[in-house]
Enzyme design. Structure first.
Site, PDB file in Angstrom:
ATOM      1  N   SER A 116       0.805  -1.231   0.000  1.00  0.00           N
ATOM      2  CA  SER A 116       0.000   0.000   0.000  1.00  0.00           C
ATOM      3  C   SER A 116       0.835   1.277   0.000  1.00  0.00           C
ATOM      4  O   SER A 116       1.543   1.558  -0.957  1.00  0.00           O
ATOM      5  CB  SER A 116      -0.959  -0.042   1.178  1.00  0.00           C
ATOM      6  OG  SER A 116      -1.853   1.024   1.107  1.00  0.00           O
ATOM      7  N   HIS A 117       0.795   2.015   1.086  1.00  0.00           N
ATOM      8  CA  HIS A 117       1.471   3.309   1.133  1.00  0.00           C
ATOM      9  C   HIS A 117       2.886   3.204   1.698  1.00  0.00           C
ATOM     10  O   HIS A 117       3.559   4.220   1.848  1.00  0.00           O
ATOM     11  CB  HIS A 117       0.639   4.265   1.991  1.00  0.00           C
ATOM     12  CG  HIS A 117       0.252   3.650   3.304  1.00  0.00           C
ATOM     13  ND1 HIS A 117      -0.751   2.719   3.405  1.00  0.00           N
ATOM     14  CD2 HIS A 117       0.767   3.794   4.531  1.00  0.00           C
ATOM     15  CE1 HIS A 117      -0.847   2.329   4.662  1.00  0.00           C
ATOM     16  NE2 HIS A 117       0.061   2.951   5.367  1.00  0.00           N
ATOM     17  N   ASP A 288      -2.205   6.648  -3.171  1.00  0.00           N
ATOM     18  CA  ASP A 288      -1.088   5.878  -2.612  1.00  0.00           C
ATOM     19  C   ASP A 288      -0.620   4.823  -3.612  1.00  0.00           C
ATOM     20  O   ASP A 288      -1.125   4.733  -4.744  1.00  0.00           O
ATOM     21  CB  ASP A 288      -1.461   5.258  -1.258  1.00  0.00           C
ATOM     22  CG  ASP A 288      -2.470   4.143  -1.367  1.00  0.00           C
ATOM     23  OD1 ASP A 288      -3.221   4.124  -2.356  1.00  0.00           O
ATOM     24  OD2 ASP A 288      -2.501   3.285  -0.472  1.00  0.00           O
ATOM     25  N   ASP A 290      -0.997   1.629  -4.115  1.00  0.00           N
ATOM     26  CA  ASP A 290      -1.922   0.671  -4.730  1.00  0.00           C
ATOM     27  C   ASP A 290      -3.256   1.296  -5.127  1.00  0.00           C
ATOM     28  O   ASP A 290      -4.171   0.582  -5.560  1.00  0.00           O
ATOM     29  CB  ASP A 290      -2.144  -0.541  -3.809  1.00  0.00           C
ATOM     30  CG  ASP A 290      -2.804  -0.168  -2.506  1.00  0.00           C
ATOM     31  OD1 ASP A 290      -2.562   0.954  -2.015  1.00  0.00           O
ATOM     32  OD2 ASP A 290      -3.584  -0.977  -1.971  1.00  0.00           O
ATOM     33  N   ASP A 292      -5.770   2.881  -3.502  1.00  0.00           N
ATOM     34  CA  ASP A 292      -7.032   2.917  -2.752  1.00  0.00           C
ATOM     35  C   ASP A 292      -7.184   4.186  -1.915  1.00  0.00           C
ATOM     36  O   ASP A 292      -8.291   4.553  -1.554  1.00  0.00           O
ATOM     37  CB  ASP A 292      -7.256   1.643  -1.911  1.00  0.00           C
ATOM     38  CG  ASP A 292      -6.100   1.316  -0.993  1.00  0.00           C
ATOM     39  OD1 ASP A 292      -5.087   2.043  -1.015  1.00  0.00           O
ATOM     40  OD2 ASP A 292      -6.208   0.312  -0.268  1.00  0.00           O
ATOM     41  N   ARG A 293      -6.065   4.878  -1.628  1.00  0.00           N
ATOM     42  CA  ARG A 293      -6.176   6.109  -0.840  1.00  0.00           C
ATOM     43  C   ARG A 293      -6.227   7.345  -1.738  1.00  0.00           C
ATOM     44  O   ARG A 293      -5.684   7.317  -2.846  1.00  0.00           O
ATOM     45  CB  ARG A 293      -4.962   6.276   0.064  1.00  0.00           C
ATOM     46  CG  ARG A 293      -4.896   5.269   1.149  1.00  0.00           C
ATOM     47  CD  ARG A 293      -3.736   5.564   2.065  1.00  0.00           C
ATOM     48  NE  ARG A 293      -3.794   4.664   3.198  1.00  0.00           N
ATOM     49  CZ  ARG A 293      -3.150   4.843   4.332  1.00  0.00           C
ATOM     50  NH1 ARG A 293      -2.380   5.894   4.482  1.00  0.00           N
ATOM     51  NH2 ARG A 293      -3.278   3.979   5.311  1.00  0.00           N
ATOM     52  N   LYS A 389     -11.592   0.624  -0.664  1.00  0.00           N
ATOM     53  CA  LYS A 389     -11.639   2.061  -0.872  1.00  0.00           C
ATOM     54  C   LYS A 389     -11.042   2.350  -2.243  1.00  0.00           C
ATOM     55  O   LYS A 389     -10.315   1.518  -2.784  1.00  0.00           O
ATOM     56  CB  LYS A 389     -10.922   2.806   0.237  1.00  0.00           C
ATOM     57  CG  LYS A 389      -9.498   2.378   0.479  1.00  0.00           C
ATOM     58  CD  LYS A 389      -8.997   2.972   1.790  1.00  0.00           C
ATOM     59  CE  LYS A 389      -7.572   2.545   2.060  1.00  0.00           C
ATOM     60  NZ  LYS A 389      -7.418   1.799   3.293  1.00  0.00           N
TER      61      LYS A 389
HETATM   62  C1  G1P Z   1      -3.875   2.271   8.286  1.00  0.00           C
HETATM   63  C2  G1P Z   1      -5.044   3.204   8.478  1.00  0.00           C
HETATM   64  C3  G1P Z   1      -6.338   2.467   8.254  1.00  0.00           C
HETATM   65  C4  G1P Z   1      -6.332   1.800   6.883  1.00  0.00           C
HETATM   66  C5  G1P Z   1      -5.093   0.943   6.723  1.00  0.00           C
HETATM   67  C6  G1P Z   1      -4.964   0.393   5.314  1.00  0.00           C
HETATM   68  O1  G1P Z   1      -3.921   1.236   9.216  1.00  0.00           O
HETATM   69  O2  G1P Z   1      -5.019   3.797   9.750  1.00  0.00           O
HETATM   70  O3  G1P Z   1      -7.417   3.358   8.376  1.00  0.00           O
HETATM   71  O4  G1P Z   1      -7.469   1.023   6.713  1.00  0.00           O
HETATM   72  O5  G1P Z   1      -3.926   1.698   6.994  1.00  0.00           O
HETATM   73  O6  G1P Z   1      -4.883   1.404   4.350  1.00  0.00           O
HETATM   74  P1  G1P Z   1      -3.041   1.262  10.565  1.00  0.00           P
HETATM   75  O7  G1P Z   1      -1.619   1.423  10.136  1.00  0.00           O
HETATM   76  O8  G1P Z   1      -3.512   2.457  11.335  1.00  0.00           O
HETATM   77  O9  G1P Z   1      -3.358  -0.034  11.244  1.00  0.00           O
HETATM   78 ZN    ZN Z   2      -3.380   1.479  -0.164  1.00  0.00          ZN
END
Ligand code: G1P
Ligand code: ZN
Length: 562
Positions: A116-117, A288, A290, A292-293, A389
């Site tokens: 992801s990010h 981000d 992938d 989704d953000r 998302k």
């Molecule tokens: C974080 C975000 C959460 C999101 C997740 C995946 O998780 O806070 O809202 O769903 O990334 O993108 P966390 O690192 O807080 O567990």
């Molecule tokens: Zn992501």
């Protein structure tokens, strides 16, 4: 002649426990002998009866190690009697696209290769996530099974001789002992674009961007941060909606995201923030790794807090053709997300659900037809068109509202606050802290806020006072399947609706990340244009003081402020 299936002996690895969103570790961890193979085989074992003749979708955000992992997954699936894989060309599929494809072709599920990010590259992170047949992230019950399986795994099956050119679109069949194994390499963007065209009025959006009847076009600046959304952005915003190629930047997916942190927030998407400050663009957005953000900015970098983004969209869903068709069934947000959407729900007499952090908790509600729109403060916005998302969807939704209401981003927010009041919100992240001290901090804080006498206590700094209404560790019972999720975050709720929340991240790959969420509601119009950090200062000070955060983490300032 059928290709040979080989059964290889292996030993379990510790810690293959999926977190908030899949298994995320350093690339070097995934590269250990049989590490990836073990986890993939554990996913397949969890499918039980559904494994034989199953159909899966495979793709990822293009980060380093994606292609190696796709190759392994193809070979392991072929050996495990999976009948067909849909694989994105070059191994590329955004997370929302995987969800859309699982649903469109009604597959058994999908495997998404992304952290992801988190940053990518040989010295950074990789991840594997399993999504079920509804297109959504596997629920806790399934991820727990995968983890259990990974703890006792002793062998995996593979077809080492299988070759497949995932860079070229086409259907590849191979003979394996169980029959025919098919890999269909598909265009990474096509199915997703088709879905977006069903949801939004592309001709209205095109007029908005290109301008019509003498009205100048709405100028956009979309920054893909060299993540997976690049090809989707080019196709949708440039080819379909007529934006110029200068309106989209960093649209080539890179294995290391150009060395940056592919997270769309004010810190890591600083180049977007800077470019928007010029006032040359009406809407800016970043996604981000992938896809989704999303982060939405208005002209001159006017920041749309994700909790407000959700609320504004909730208030304007009639501007989007999809919701005219399906009706609006309900709203939801994750617990730490600012509660501005709750006010919209109350006014519209709509159900609102508060779920733990993580998109997987929205899926059951959507499947049961009770939820249309949901979001998280962590730059996640989406609807029941898929079960993830969806960053690009969020931008198209904002453009749809701007087009129908003929208002700028800032005007939409000001109108919203004037109608509902403003929920000021901020999140402080302390990344990569010492895990043991953070656990200790959380344990002590939990003991403090759940002790008898805490409710009713007045917490204050020099300027403001807040009376505690509740202190707890959030737990959730899924209204549909009654499954329980406990210890989802420490909450200090105050009588005036203000909140302080503490959580440890479940997505980091090393150390601990502390997240502190602060929210306060103001209905005095003179505050609406004020800076959130100023308004929330008293509560922030109280949060740091109650938790002794500085003492436990040794940090005097957060890594990221949102
Ligand atoms: C974080 C975000 C959460 C999101 C997740 C995946 O998780 O806070 O809202 O769903 O990334 O993108 P966390 O690192 O807080 O567990
Ligand atoms: Zn992501």
């Amino acid at each position: 002649m059928a290709l040979e299936v080989i059964t290889k002996a292996t030993k379990p690895y510790d810690g293959q426990k999926p977190g908030t969103s899949g298994l995320r570790k350093a690339v070097k961890v995934f590269m250990q002998e049989n590490y990836t193979e073990n986890f993939v085989q554990s996913i397949l074992n969890t499918l039980g009866d559904k494994l034989k003749n199953s159909v899966l979708v495979v793709g990822g955000d293009g980060r380093y190690y994606c292609k190696t992992a796709v190759d392994l997954i193809i070979k392991i699936c072929a050996a495990n009697e999976v009948s067909k894989l849909y694989v994105g060309q070059n191994g590329i599929l955004s997370t929302p696209a995987v969800s859309a494809i699982i649903r469109k072709y009604q597959t058994t599920g999908g495997i998404i290769l992304t952290a992801s990010h988190n940053p990518g590259g040989p010295d950074h992170d990789f991840g594997i996530k399993f999504n079920t047949s509804n297109g959504g992230p596997a629920p806790d019950e399934v991820t727990n099974k995968i983890y259990e399986c990974s703890k006792t795994i002793s062998e995996y099956k593979i077809v080492p001789g299988l070759k497949c050119d995932i860079d070229t679109i086409g259907t590849y069949t191979s003979k394996v002992p169980s029959g025919t194994f098919t890999v269909e390499v598909i265009d990474s963007v096509e199915d997703y674009v088709t879905l977006m065209k069903e949801i939004f009025d592309f001709s209205a959006l095109k007029s908005l961007i290109q301008g019509s009847d003498g009205t100048p076009g709405t100028k956009i600046l979309i920054n893909s941060l060299n993540g997976v959304t690049g090809p989707y952005v080019t196709r949708i915003f440039v080819k379909e909606l007529g934006a110029s190629s200068e309106n989209v930047v960093n649209v080539v997916p890179l294995e290391d995201f150009g060395g940056r942190h592919p997270d769309p927030n004010l810190t890591y998407a600083a180049d977007l923030v800077e470019a928007m400050k010029t006032g040359d663009y009406d809407l800016g957005a970043a996604f981000d790794g992938d896809g989704d953000r999303n982060m939405i900015l208005g002209c001159k970098s006017f920041f749309v807090n994700p909790s407000d983004s959700l609320a504004v969209l909730a208030d304007n869903l009639e501007c989007i053709p999809y919701f005219k068709r399906t009706g609006v069934k309900g709203f939801a947000r994750s617990m730490p997300t600012g509660a501005s959407v709750d006010r919209v729900a109350a006014k519209k007499n709509m159900r609102i659900f508060e779920v733990p952090t993580g998109w997987k908790y929205f899926g059951n509600l959507m499947d049961a037809g009770q939820l249309s729109l949901c979001g998280e403060e962590s730059f996640g916005t989406g609807s029941d068109h898929i079960r993830e998302k969806d960053g690009i969807w969020a931008v198209l939704a904002w453009l749809s509202v701007m087009s129908a209401q003929k208002m700028t981003v800032e005007q939409l927010l000001m109108r919203h606050w004037t109608t509902y009041g403003r929920n000021f919100f901020t999140r402080y992240d302390y990344e990569n802290c010492d895990a043991a001290s953070c656990n200790k901090m959380m344990a002590e804080l939990e003991a403090l806020i759940t002790a008898p006498g805490y409710v009713g206590r007045v917490l204050s700094n020099e300027v403001k006072q807040y009376t505690v209404r509740l202190g707890d560790n959030f737990s959730y019972v899924d209204p549909i399947d009654k499954s329980k999720a406990e210890k989802q975050g420490l909450r200090i709720l105050f009588e005036d609706g203000s909140r302080i929340i503490f959580r440890l991240s479940g997505t980091g790959s090393s150390g601990a990340t502390v997240r502190v969420y602060i929210e306060s509601y103001e209905s005095d119009p003179s505050t609406y244009s004020q800076d959130a950090q100023q308004v929330l200062k008293p509560l922030i000070q109280i949060a740091l003081c109650e938790s002794k955060l500085q003492q436990f983490t040794g940090r005097s300032a957060p890594t990221v402020i949102t």
